[in-house]
Design an enzyme around this catalytic site. Structure first.
Site, PDB file in Angstrom:
ATOM      1  N   TYR A  97       0.876  -1.576  -0.240  1.00 24.72           N
ATOM      2  CA  TYR A  97       0.148   0.091  -0.195  1.00 24.72           C
ATOM      3  C   TYR A  97       1.343   1.421   0.089  1.00 24.72           C
ATOM      4  CZ  TYR A  97      -3.781  -3.322  -0.452  1.00 24.72           C
ATOM      5  OH  TYR A  97      -4.335  -4.112   0.385  1.00 24.72           O
ATOM      6  N   GLU A 154     -17.486  -1.721  -5.222  1.00 24.88           N
ATOM      7  CA  GLU A 154     -16.665  -3.177  -4.876  1.00 24.88           C
ATOM      8  C   GLU A 154     -17.758  -4.130  -5.287  1.00 24.88           C
ATOM      9  OE1 GLU A 154     -14.527  -4.785  -3.860  1.00 24.88           O
ATOM     10  OE2 GLU A 154     -15.778  -6.629  -3.555  1.00 24.88           O
ATOM     11  N   ASP A 195     -20.769  -4.288  -9.463  1.00 26.56           N
ATOM     12  CA  ASP A 195     -19.762  -5.514 -10.278  1.00 26.56           C
ATOM     13  C   ASP A 195     -19.150  -3.631 -10.515  1.00 26.56           C
ATOM     14  OD1 ASP A 195     -18.267  -5.925 -12.106  1.00 26.56           O
ATOM     15  OD2 ASP A 195     -19.163  -7.797 -11.807  1.00 26.56           O
ATOM     16  N   MET A 196     -18.305  -3.321 -11.011  1.00 25.27           N
ATOM     17  CA  MET A 196     -17.666  -2.872 -11.894  1.00 25.27           C
ATOM     18  C   MET A 196     -17.771  -2.607 -13.100  1.00 25.27           C
ATOM     19  SD  MET A 196     -13.279  -2.821 -12.384  1.00 25.27           S
ATOM     20  CE  MET A 196     -13.139  -3.552 -10.822  1.00 25.27           C
ATOM     21  N   GLU A 222      -6.557  -2.845  -7.409  1.00 25.88           N
ATOM     22  CA  GLU A 222      -5.666  -4.257  -7.566  1.00 25.88           C
ATOM     23  C   GLU A 222      -6.168  -5.390  -7.320  1.00 25.88           C
ATOM     24  OE1 GLU A 222      -4.448  -5.403  -3.279  1.00 25.88           O
ATOM     25  OE2 GLU A 222      -5.992  -3.875  -2.093  1.00 25.88           O
ATOM     26  N   GLU A 266      -6.541 -13.611 -12.641  1.00 25.79           N
ATOM     27  CA  GLU A 266      -7.188 -12.943 -11.063  1.00 25.79           C
ATOM     28  C   GLU A 266      -8.128 -11.917 -12.547  1.00 25.79           C
ATOM     29  OE1 GLU A 266      -6.762 -12.246  -7.418  1.00 25.79           O
ATOM     30  OE2 GLU A 266      -5.281 -13.931  -7.438  1.00 25.79           O
TER      31      GLU A 266
END
Lengths: 649, 649
Positions: free
Chosen positions: A347, A405, A433-434, A449, A458
């Site tokens: 981070y 998120e 969901d983006m 991330e 992923e």
């Protein structure tokens, strides 16, 4: 008594044994054992049967000691059996072959009766040892716990140009160049049995480091250090060359036990040392003849740095195969979030990248008038929100944050974080969901991330392509690109663990694994790269790359069990993040490497390149990799159609 | 219409096809088909889709003809689909690769819709074709009946010493030496799929015979004969070189169909032939431009010798895997006895051997005074009893015969045979296992037929060692010795049949099989020999032999699927019996060869020897073989401990 206390090291390499050279006749074994233990050795490598024995019908095996003389507990904790060295299963003489087969089976049966943990098999006497391998393979089929350690001299001569003329040489070994080849043939003939291991005889000369490195991917259980491999220091004490020391440290780090062997060459007059036979037992107060060597080994062990804290924490993950996460298809649990949030290094890198982007985006003159819209896509429980706000504070830039998120449970936590921290005016939480969120405005900066051990595994590319709709045309994505890397490795332990499943599917799956007992055979090469924002957003995220690996010539031949995979990501400009060994971000622990196995390990002869193909394939509901080797010999295409392993969209 | 009627030949090689070179636009295909069929061709190799097509979203595939224009039955019986030749899956150009992948999948899907039996895939455009193989492998996973025939030019150039400097050559093939290598990589990448086959393009020059021979072990389905591979005879007609003729005959014998391809180069003015395009269809009376080539192919076919009667009888056994008999453990059935008794050649050899032994045993002077005691051990239903009595009659020697048989059912038959033939005074029947019978007197001659395809594999050594007790010290055993032989072979059909069982055990079993679609790669070598009477009767019947096979250099590289096994037996002195190919007894049919498979076929690079090990192992209740290859690369030891395959004692 262990060699010493090393913080975090619970491995077997703390224990040191000693080889009993002569046959302890007349039940002398208990005395030898007791003397050795009292001299701080932990175990004996001892012959089980009189070496003069040859099988005769009806005869009783002339053993060193029975289980009445030495109790079963002592046998199993303190003795590694040494199989008779005269055994020669590939001799021309048929009678010698047959006698060898009977004796070997009798000795192993006796060792099993005594519940020994391991027996050392004598080294192959000639380069062709198929009959030896066949008999050992027979025996392995019937063993439950006993391990067989094939003794192999650690040697690799450089090939010579002239022909050998020693045609009448008794030993067929004269033309052998690389003892690793014997081991390799032997274990291939024995089908990679997980109970067949290696005991390496370490001699006074050592092969090159690259060639030695191969053994760290093999199941080496013991390093038998010959006393004549030791040098003598100024005070007359035994010591080892720098290269031997380095090798020894490598063994200690890979759970390889040391066994000291040979006659004492150092008559050190300390504590009543006597030169001569280590079987001296008249007086347990008399120091063991090999004690000076043990002292030196212990010194090397104790001199090693303690294991770093992170390494101690991860020690139980070494070579333990895990299925990669499916964070897109599955929702992560609180525990998983918590673990990953602890990675402060990661981070900090994000915060540095965001700070640089903010400064580039908003000049010092515009600080008071301009508010940057930053969207954290895949906000989880908020660590990137925090990093973003800290970057804004650090640079004095005004920020409006959207935290997107898809996991509704993480969203609950996010809400309470915002409240706790008093960020209500700064952060808007979006539970979506983006890939399908309809943003009310466009973003200057998109922070995510979504990277896996192999970068895109992923599905970061698919997610960020979906989010790109609400990034301004000149907007910035953090990360701005990422690249995956692979390297061929020897990893017999991983191969055997996968083989235990007895199916093809497990050999067509990629695993997340903290690689430890492996040999890295060639420098890593890059596989796939993704850039964000995607310059041609309609282009496919399918990829195909063909790579050619050259193994350093001095390594010699090797066996490739699969490919280790890594990633490196450019967060923003010069701020990167990754686990590729040469450029890995120090002290970051969020990712272990990924491992792509091969169904059948591929033998790579010396000086022969490896050609490997990786595909990233995309379907309507899933993304998967396929891989295949085409040189030195073609493998099947692994994971065709994603039949064994895939990542759900 | 088939090429001709050849007695016994029901194989597909009777049918001949023709390649359609241009795209039959505007639904011209039915006319082309009808013209070709009426010109005695049996099928077309025809493009399915307009070669100008490139995939575009939403477009309809521009097919040659739909299933309304040509009915499903016609499609499936008369058309082999030709996949668009522009497809290049390993091109540097990514767009071309992606277009190729989509088109290939669309065309195969269309072919499946039409229920075609096969499609021909264009030849690999470069030596590295991993992506092509991957996509084909995808497709193969989803196919049920459709076969894919990979088109491969039949060429093998001799390697040249100088380096190629055509670095900028468009085709990567310039450095290719052997097109078999492409096929081999391709099928290894596709895991030996049984639906992936070969269509060989036969060109005007041919590689050496040894190199061609490899293809007879591969799944070649079609030989595409180019018109420019034809010569012109004195009368202006097309004909083939002797070597081409020989190759063609080989194809006919191995069920390979011929497809004629190319423009007519022979303007033969017969039956109204027009030169030019074979797609001429205005008048079905007009002869097909390629008819002269078809006539010549039919001539070659018809000129072949008819299949011998025995071959016709055995044709259904070709490449059909059978488990070897266990005559010692199991009792044979009447049907089995009857079949084997018909082998007159075999019993004639036995009679010759017995006659010679009788004459050696009893001089002409002693004929009236000496009676020879002959024991048939394993008499079955009596064929060796008959041969013995005939030998006695032929030589005028007096004989007393004991017929020992362990199968009580065969003993019943034996009794009625003796009665029928009136041999009661000559033959004593003993219902017993020879290994435990207590004979009332000792024999001069022991006659047995206990041999299997691999000689000792039906435990003749163990049985005869048991019977040796009642042979006089100077007595004769018929057979007096036997030797097994092996040779490495390519046998992709057998490999696939074994693979279909999806276990290891079937790859560790020896099979009796009439070998047909195989390539013999190196001369046979002897494995184990047994002599009778056994000169050292207490010695073990265990055996171990290591063999090294050198493949002729002009063969090139090859794939070894396993080893064909044979035997040769010396019955007595110069009278032998056997199936070893170089010395096989003609017209004997009792034994097919044996086949020892390899779990993973072994690639043998050109000029590299094969090293193989065979063991005959003996336990208390069973005998078994183990085998392993150690060069060019080690295999696992097959059938360890007889876990998969054994013969019961």
């Amino acid at each position: 008594m262990p060699l010493g206390q090393r913080a975090g090291d619970k491995s077997e390499s703390r224990y040191c044994g000693v080889e009993v050279l002569d046959f302890p006749a007349g039940e002398e074994l208990p005395a030898v054992l007791s003397h050795s233990l009292s001299s701080s050795f932990d175990f004996l490598l001892a012959p089980l049967v009189d070496p003069d024995y040859r099988p005769t019908p009806g005869s009783v095996l002339p053993v060193a000691a029975s289980d009445l003389v030495l109790g079963p507990a002592q046998w199993s904790s303190h003795i590694v059996g040494k199989i008779s060295e005269w055994i020669d299963l590939d001799a021309e003489d048929e009678q010698l072959r047959l006698d060898s087969e009977i004796t070997l089976k009798q000795e192993i049966a006796w060792a099993s009766h005594l519940s020994l943990q391991a027996c050392v098999l004598p080294p192959p006497k000639r380069s062709s040892c198929a009959n030896y391998a066949r008999v050992v393979n027979h025996i392995l089929q019937g063993l439950t716990n006993l391990q067989l350690w094939l003794r192999i001299p650690l040697e690799k001569s450089e090939p010579m140009d002239e022909d050998h003329d020693g045609a009448k040489d008794n030993s067929d070994m004269s033309d052998t160049v690389d003892s690793w080849e014997w081991w390799n043939s032997f274990r291939l003939l024995c089908e990679h049995s997980s109970q067949l291991c290696v005991a390496l005889d370490v001699l006074s000369t050592l092969p090159s480091m690259n060639s030695l490195g191969r053994w760290f991917g093999e199941p080496v259980r013991a390093a038998i250090l010959q006393t004549n491999a030791f040098l003598t220091n100024a005070r007359g004490y035994p010591c080892l060359s720098k290269r031997h020391q380095k090798l020894l440290t490598g063994f200690f780090n890979h759970s390889v036990q040391v066994i000291i062997s040979g006659r004492s060459n150092h008559n050190v007059s300390q504590g009543g040392v006597l030169s001569g036979d280590e079987n001296h037992t008249e007086d347990t107060a008399v120091r063991h003849a090999l004690s000076p060597y043990l002292d030196y080994i212990a010194y090397i062990y104790q001199r090693m740095d303690p294991l770093p804290e992170q390494e101690r924490f991860e020690i139980n993950y070494r070579d333990f195969l895990q299925s990669p996460l499916q964070p897109l298809m599955d929702n992560l649990e609180a525990q998983t979030y918590e673990t990953f949030e602890k990675d402060t290094v990661k981070y900090t890198q994000y915060q540095r990248a965001i700070a640089k982007a903010l400064v580039d985006r908003v000049s010092d003159d515009d600080v008071s008038t301009t508010k940057t819209v930053l969207m954290v896509v895949g906000a989880g429980r908020g660590p990137l929100v925090r990093a973003s706000l800290q970057a804004a504070e650090e640079t004095g830039r005004k920020l409006k944050v959207y935290a997107v998120e898809k996991n509704p449970n993480a969203v609950i936590t996010l809400h309470s974080l915002i409240k706790l921290e008093g960020w209500e005016s700064l952060v808007t939480i979006i539970s979506s969901d983006m890939r399908c969120w309809e943003a009310p405005e466009k973003a200057d900066i998109l922070v995510s991330e979504l990277l896996g051990s192999f970068g895109d595994n992923e599905l970061s590319p698919e997610c960020l392509d979906g989010a790109q709709r609400f990034l301004k045309p000149d907007g910035i994505s953090i990360p701005s690109s990422y690249t995956s890397f692979i390297e061929p490795i020897t990893a017999s332990k991983l191969h055997n663990d996968i083989k235990a499943h007895k199916d093809i599917a497990h050999f067509e799956t990629a695993y997340v694994v903290k690689l430890h007992r492996i040999a890295r055979l060639a420098p890593t090469q890059s596989v796939f790269t993704f850039d964000h924002p995607n310059p041609s957003p309609n282009a496919s995220n399918q990829r195909y790359t063909k790579l050619k690996f050259e193994i350093p010539q001095e390594t010699g031949s090797c066996l490739v069990h699969g490919f280790a995979g890594y990633f490196d990501a450019v967060l923003y400009k010069d701020v990167h993040l990754g686990i590729e060994p040469n450029t890995a971000t120090p002290n970051m622990f969020s990712w272990f490497p990924i491992f792509f196995p091969l169904r059948k390990p591929i033998y790579v002869p010396s000086k022969t390149p490896i050609e490997v193909h990786f595909w990233r394939c995309c379907g309507a509901t899933k993304v998967w990799y396929e891989w295949a080797v085409t040189a030195p010999s073609p493998s099947p295409i692994h994971n065709s159609n994603g039949r064994s392993y895939w990542v759900g969209l």
